[in-house]
Scaffold this motif. Structure first.
Motif, PDB file in Angstrom:
ATOM      1  N   GLU A 152     -12.314  -2.470   1.946  1.00 50.84           N
ATOM      2  CA  GLU A 152     -12.157  -1.070   1.530  1.00 50.84           C
ATOM      3  C   GLU A 152     -13.370  -0.609   0.722  1.00 50.84           C
ATOM      4  OE1 GLU A 152      -9.512   1.128  -1.811  1.00 50.84           O
ATOM      5  OE2 GLU A 152      -8.378  -0.135  -0.412  1.00 50.84           O
TER       6      GLU A 152
ATOM      7  N   SER B 220      -8.695  -7.420   1.327  1.00 43.78           N
ATOM      8  CA  SER B 220      -8.711  -6.083   1.930  1.00 43.78           C
ATOM      9  C   SER B 220      -9.447  -5.094   1.041  1.00 43.78           C
ATOM     10  CB  SER B 220      -7.286  -5.595   2.201  1.00 43.78           C
ATOM     11  OG  SER B 220      -6.610  -5.264   0.999  1.00 43.78           O
ATOM     12  N   LYS B 221      -9.411  -5.317  -0.270  1.00 42.13           N
ATOM     13  CA  LYS B 221     -10.113  -4.431  -1.188  1.00 42.13           C
ATOM     14  C   LYS B 221     -11.629  -4.582  -1.064  1.00 42.13           C
ATOM     15  CE  LYS B 221      -6.891  -1.986  -2.970  1.00 42.13           C
ATOM     16  NZ  LYS B 221      -6.917  -0.511  -2.896  1.00 42.13           N
TER      17      LYS B 221
ATOM     18  N   TYR C 168       0.830  -1.206   0.000  1.00 40.55           N
ATOM     19  CA  TYR C 168       0.000   0.000   0.000  1.00 40.55           C
ATOM     20  C   TYR C 168       0.869   1.263   0.000  1.00 40.55           C
ATOM     21  CZ  TYR C 168      -4.655  -2.042   0.539  1.00 40.55           C
ATOM     22  OH  TYR C 168      -5.842  -2.688   0.314  1.00 40.55           O
TER      23      TYR C 168
ATOM     24  N   LYS D  51     -15.963   2.448   1.413  1.00 43.18           N
ATOM     25  CA  LYS D  51     -16.165   3.508   0.427  1.00 43.18           C
ATOM     26  C   LYS D  51     -17.605   3.563  -0.098  1.00 43.18           C
ATOM     27  CE  LYS D  51     -11.476   3.727  -1.541  1.00 43.18           C
ATOM     28  NZ  LYS D  51     -10.670   3.462  -2.752  1.00 43.18           N
TER      29      LYS D  51
ATOM     30  N   TYR E 285      -7.399   2.786   4.796  1.00 42.90           N
ATOM     31  CA  TYR E 285      -8.447   1.759   4.812  1.00 42.90           C
ATOM     32  C   TYR E 285      -7.854   0.424   5.258  1.00 42.90           C
ATOM     33  CZ  TYR E 285     -11.358   5.013   2.133  1.00 42.90           C
ATOM     34  OH  TYR E 285     -12.085   6.090   1.716  1.00 42.90           O
ATOM     35  N   PHE E 286      -6.658   0.127   4.756  1.00 37.59           N
ATOM     36  CA  PHE E 286      -5.996  -1.127   5.147  1.00 37.59           C
ATOM     37  C   PHE E 286      -5.652  -1.108   6.636  1.00 37.59           C
ATOM     38  CE2 PHE E 286      -2.237  -3.900   5.549  1.00 37.59           C
ATOM     39  CZ  PHE E 286      -2.780  -5.083   5.058  1.00 37.59           C
TER      40      PHE E 286
ATOM     41  N   ASN F 195      -4.949   4.690  -0.342  1.00 38.93           N
ATOM     42  CA  ASN F 195      -5.887   3.791   0.335  1.00 38.93           C
ATOM     43  C   ASN F 195      -5.273   3.085   1.542  1.00 38.93           C
ATOM     44  OD1 ASN F 195      -8.184   4.150  -1.444  1.00 38.93           O
ATOM     45  ND2 ASN F 195      -6.985   3.065  -2.993  1.00 38.93           N
TER      46      ASN F 195
END
Length: 349
Positions: free
Chosen positions: A176, A172-173, A108, A180, A118-119, A115
């Motif tokens: 995230e 993780s996305k 990241y 969002k 967020y992680f 981002n």
């Protein structure tokens, strides 16, 4: 504190959810979590009765397959028909979950700094993240379980630290995206960020010194997974069409239903006949096709903007990207039979 779910706490929450009829989603998610880590036994589905199967088949509208999406699936399956991938996994370095998270955090910082927070929000709550190894019979490498915008869990089921890293980036996305508000967007593109950043994670692992067969194996396995999804769907479509258009095949399946049920996976086909394909299945294939194009052609500093445009409906898949996907799969998997063709009936704009 180490990473890992508190399974006793999950069990207690499951018991509470079962008592409240309004908490069926919670009960389902907690049950899935405990089943996936083998704390609870997996429930066996009852085989579909022959008469039920053919009654459902008779009510199915074959026009369901007349969309551009299914034309694309059949086209790509034909192009990828010669691809086979039988590779033993190489010997990997095994690191602790803490070291895996450190690698992800470095990814990241280097590749996706906007981002990073967020992680951090995900990984700061260590009891939300579970690592398992050795469960090779599980039909997945990772999962994200979402109960609400404030309650989510991640499971990483890799073979080793390198695969754990790419899986963790993928999952993780999903979290995230939840943060969002992507879950309010178009469901068919929900896998898009996860797939693209997983592909970029392979580039990152190469960059920091894990070059060679290890990362190459991971990339090939990932691409082949999506190729297999496409081929499986095309095979199922072909079986369903033959049930309608080939009387000899229909009779053979009817008379030999028990054997054919295993040979052709009729239980899964039954669910397609009854409900169509789940959005999650279609999403995986669309995200693979669109995501590969974006991975190859979009700079990372513009990636989030483009992703938002897809997820919230401003952009749609275009037919012109298909040939580039075929070329990329041919490059990664080394398939000499993958010839680039032109789609006559492309994807709807």
């Amino acid at each position: 504190m180490k990473y890992g779910w508190n399974t006793e706490d999950v069990k207690r929450q499951l018991d509470q959810a079962k008592k409240n009829k309004l908490d069926q989603l919670k009960a389902y998610v907690y049950t899935s979590m405990l089943t996936d880590i083998k704390v609870l036994p997996k429930e066996k589905r009852a085989s579909v009765d022959r008469d039920d199967f053919f009654d459902t088949c008779s009510n199915f509208n074959l026009g369901y397959f007349n969309s551009s999406f299914f034309r694309m699936v059949e086209y790509l399956s034909d192009v990828f028909s010669d691809i086979e991938l039988e590779e033993e996994p190489p010997v990997f370095i095994e690191n602790s979950p803490e070291e895996v998270i450190s690698l992800c955090r470095d990814f990241y910082k280097r590749r996706d700094k906007n981002n990073l927070n967020y992680f951090k929000r995900l990984t700061n709550v260590k009891e939300r993240i579970q690592f398992i190894r050795g469960n090779l019979n599980n039909p997945f490498a990772g999962r994200t379980y979402i109960i609400s915008p404030n309650e989510y869990y991640v499971l990483v089921n890799g073979l080793n630290s390198l695969q754990d890293t790419s899986i963790m980036i993928h999952e993780s996305k999903h979290v995230e995206g939840l943060m969002k508000g992507y879950s309010n967007g178009i469901s068919l593109y929900q896998e898009l960020p996860s797939y693209i950043y997983e592909m970029h994670s392979f580039d990152y692992l190469d960059y920091i010194g894990y070059q060679g067969t290890d990362v190459g194996w991971l990339r090939r396995q990932t691409v082949y997974k999506y190729v297999s999804m496409i081929r499986k769907m095309a095979k199922q479509i072909n079986i369903i069409k033959k049930l309608f258009n080939d009387t000899e095949f229909f009779s053979a399946v009817y008379d030999g239903y028990e054997w054919c049920s295993i040979e052709y996976g009729l239980d899964e086909i039954y669910r397609v006949l009854k409900q169509g394909y789940p959005e999650s299945t279609i999403s995986n294939i669309i995200s693979f096709v669109v995501g590969t194009d974006l991975y190859l052609n979009t700079p990372m500093n513009n990636l989030d903007h483009i992703l938002s445009c897809y997820i919230f409906g401003m952009y749609k898949m275009k037919p012109g990207i298909i040939d580039g996907i075929v070329k990329y799969v041919d490059t990664v998997l080394g398939n000499p039979g993958a010839k680039v063709k032109t789609m006559k009936n492309g994807i709807d704009k």
